[in-house]
Design an enzyme around this catalytic site. Structure first.
Site, PDB file in Angstrom:
ATOM      1  N   LYS A  22       0.819  -1.208   0.000  1.00 26.59           N
ATOM      2  CA  LYS A  22       0.000   0.000   0.000  1.00 26.59           C
ATOM      3  C   LYS A  22       0.858   1.265   0.000  1.00 26.59           C
ATOM      4  CE  LYS A  22      -2.700   2.919   2.987  1.00 26.59           C
ATOM      5  NZ  LYS A  22      -2.945   3.283   4.381  1.00 26.59           N
ATOM      6  N   ASN A  23       1.838   1.338   0.918  1.00 25.62           N
ATOM      7  CA  ASN A  23       2.613   2.566   1.063  1.00 25.62           C
ATOM      8  C   ASN A  23       3.482   2.848  -0.161  1.00 25.62           C
ATOM      9  OD1 ASN A  23       1.497   3.052   3.563  1.00 25.62           O
ATOM     10  ND2 ASN A  23       3.154   2.069   4.699  1.00 25.62           N
ATOM     11  N   ARG A  97      -4.850  10.396   3.219  1.00 24.44           N
ATOM     12  CA  ARG A  97      -3.511  10.819   3.618  1.00 24.44           C
ATOM     13  C   ARG A  97      -2.538  10.840   2.438  1.00 24.44           C
ATOM     14  NH1 ARG A  97      -0.871  13.855   7.330  1.00 24.44           N
ATOM     15  NH2 ARG A  97       1.325  13.356   7.251  1.00 24.44           N
ATOM     16  N   ASP A 121      -5.539   8.023   8.957  1.00 26.11           N
ATOM     17  CA  ASP A 121      -5.778   7.518  10.306  1.00 26.11           C
ATOM     18  C   ASP A 121      -5.665   8.619  11.345  1.00 26.11           C
ATOM     19  OD1 ASP A 121      -6.172   4.876   9.599  1.00 26.11           O
ATOM     20  OD2 ASP A 121      -4.038   4.417   9.621  1.00 26.11           O
ATOM     21  N   ASP A 319       4.177   0.741  11.734  1.00 26.94           N
ATOM     22  CA  ASP A 319       2.902   0.152  11.323  1.00 26.94           C
ATOM     23  C   ASP A 319       2.695  -1.256  11.869  1.00 26.94           C
ATOM     24  OD1 ASP A 319       2.105   2.386   9.979  1.00 26.94           O
ATOM     25  OD2 ASP A 319       2.621   1.662   7.983  1.00 26.94           O
ATOM     26  N   MET A 341       6.507   7.254  17.470  1.00 32.20           N
ATOM     27  CA  MET A 341       6.137   8.228  16.446  1.00 32.20           C
ATOM     28  C   MET A 341       4.778   8.881  16.687  1.00 32.20           C
ATOM     29  SD  MET A 341       6.322   7.757  12.317  1.00 32.20           S
ATOM     30  CE  MET A 341       8.054   7.329  12.436  1.00 32.20           C
TER      31      MET A 341
END
Length: 435
Positions: A22-23, A97, A121, A319, A341
């Site tokens: 996905k990223n 995002r 998110d 993640d 983070m």
């Protein structure tokens, strides 16, 4: 609004193929804006966030054609610059995002970019300073409309420069790299993120004609070119989904083979699961996880409690910390999970405590987990998915729990995991999707 009704306690068995990353896909799809020529992408995950980004690009004027299973061709010949000032564009960008990564390509190619404050998110403060300071160093100017949460950026021609990023932001690095490849002169980016997905982006841009050196390191040198051409690119498998499946196998005491994982691109992830006591074998490019009755968390050499924390690559991706946390609830031993983070990412632990997990939330960033060693199962309950990664962690908990669980707001899980219920049901899970 959809929900999952999960009957827990089933041991799973079989093979599963991870989706495309996905990223990586979010930044690669935005990079298609850099050229008017055809760019064909393969192994594209057909998840909500990716489909919404593609819809936004279509509305901007990009030709998007599905050429096969998980394959799409993009051609950004005629971009409607009036559209990026529209209310429809503002609405689409605000709920996604990944929309922030259209700024770099638009600035580089057209000298103008607009963007609402991007969505995603709700896991804590997610600032855009790294992106915007990088664009400023390249010569762009930006205004921010506080009333409407709207950014406007302009440039009469980006110019290469030296910059030291204030944080090794993955999306920030991707955005700045995409702007710099068409800037005049040489750009040096120090403290750049160097995740495999950034490496993939840089390699694709090089195939398109970009001049990028230092790929895989935190020091990138980019010499701008006049134009980029078309190319073909295949996404890596999603390391977050692979890690989720490893954790799921351990929690449910299942025997699973994860196929075609690109093991060399997983970095520290397999070693961290090994420190949780989870056994697995690398078989070619597959990972085989045998059924384990128990797994024991390692300690540090001096015998002190293990700490698992996120860090910039090659450290552990943040993640996956939600998955490590839920896996620890059935381990033998204790572990401190330190999420550095984001300050809201551990707030889902109250659901696990309701299920019977032994967790002490020390502060917004740290939680101590005392494992049950599979001697006492979690209890099924009603819960709500707060974000993508916490959502899949709760799904893993529900699959291992005794009795029936209901997970509401599974649209959050759908944003990051493609057809997850059907894929897990094929392994023997009992998940019913209900509206």
């Amino acid at each position: 609004m959809a929900e999952f009704i999960v009957q827990g306690g089933n041991r799973l068995k079989g093979e599963i193929v991870p989706q495309g990353a996905k990223n990586e896909a979010l930044q690669i799809i935005c990079a298609t804006l850099l050229t008017p020529e055809r760019v064909t992408l393969h192994n594209v995950p057909e998840i909500v966030d990716i489909l919404q980004l593609m819809d936004m690009l279509r509305a901007m004027g990009v030709e998007v054609e599905k050429t096969g299973p998980q394959s799409y061709a993009f051609r950004a010949r005629d971009i409607d610059l009036d559209y990026i000032r529209s209310e429809d564009y503002r609405r689409r960008g605000a709920r996604l995002r990944g929309s922030v990564m259209v700024i770099g390509p638009l600035l580089a190619r057209f000298g103008i970019a607009y963007l609402p404050k991007p969505g995603g998110d709700k896991i804590g403060r997610r600032r855009l300073d790294t992106h915007l300071i990088g664009f400023q160093k390249l010569g762009a100017k930006f205004d921010y409309d506080f009333d409407n949460n709207y950014f406007a950026l302009r440039s009469d021609g980006l110019r290469g420069t030296y910059m030291l990023l204030d944080e090794a932001s993955v999306t920030g690095t991707a955005n700045i790299v995409m702007a710099a490849v068409l800037a005049r002169g040489e750009t040096t980016i120090y403290n750049a993120a160097c995740e495999p997905y950034i490496q993939q982006l840089c390699r694709m841009l090089v195939r398109m004609g970009a001049d990028i050196r230092g790929i895989g390191s935190n020091l990138l040198t980019i010499r701008g070119v006049e134009r980029l051409g078309g190319t073909e690119h295949t996404m890596l498998p999603d390391m977050i989904e692979i890690g989720s499946f490893i954790g799921m196998a351990a929690m449910t005491q299942s025997e699973i083979t994860i196929k075609e994982v690109s093991f060399g691109d997983l970095g520290i992830i397999p070693a961290q699961f090994a420190r949780m006591g989870i056994h697995f074998e690398q078989r070619g490019d597959d990972i085989y996880i045998p059924s384990q009755e128990h797994y024991e968390i390692d300690t540090f050499l001096d015998g002190s409690i293990m700490t698992i924390a996120d860090a910039p690559w090659p450290g552990l991706t943040p993640d996956l910390l939600s998955v490590f946390l839920v896996v620890a609830t059935q381990a033998k031993g204790s572990v401190l999970i330190h999420q550095k983070m984001f300050e809201s990412r551990l707030f889902f632990v109250d659901k696990l405590i309701d299920m019977g997990a032994q967790i002490i939330l020390c502060d917004p960033h740290r939680a101590t987990v005392i494992g049950h060693n599979h001697e006492r199962r979690l209890r099924g309950t009603m819960m709500t998915s707060p974000d993508i990664r916490a959502g899949v962690a709760l799904l893993i908990a529900a699959l291992s729990a005794e009795g029936r669980s209901v997970i509401q707001n599974v649209e959050q899980i759908d944003r990051g995991y493609q057809n997850i219920d059907a894929r897990l049901n094929a392994l023997g899970a009992n998940i019913v999707r209900a509206e």
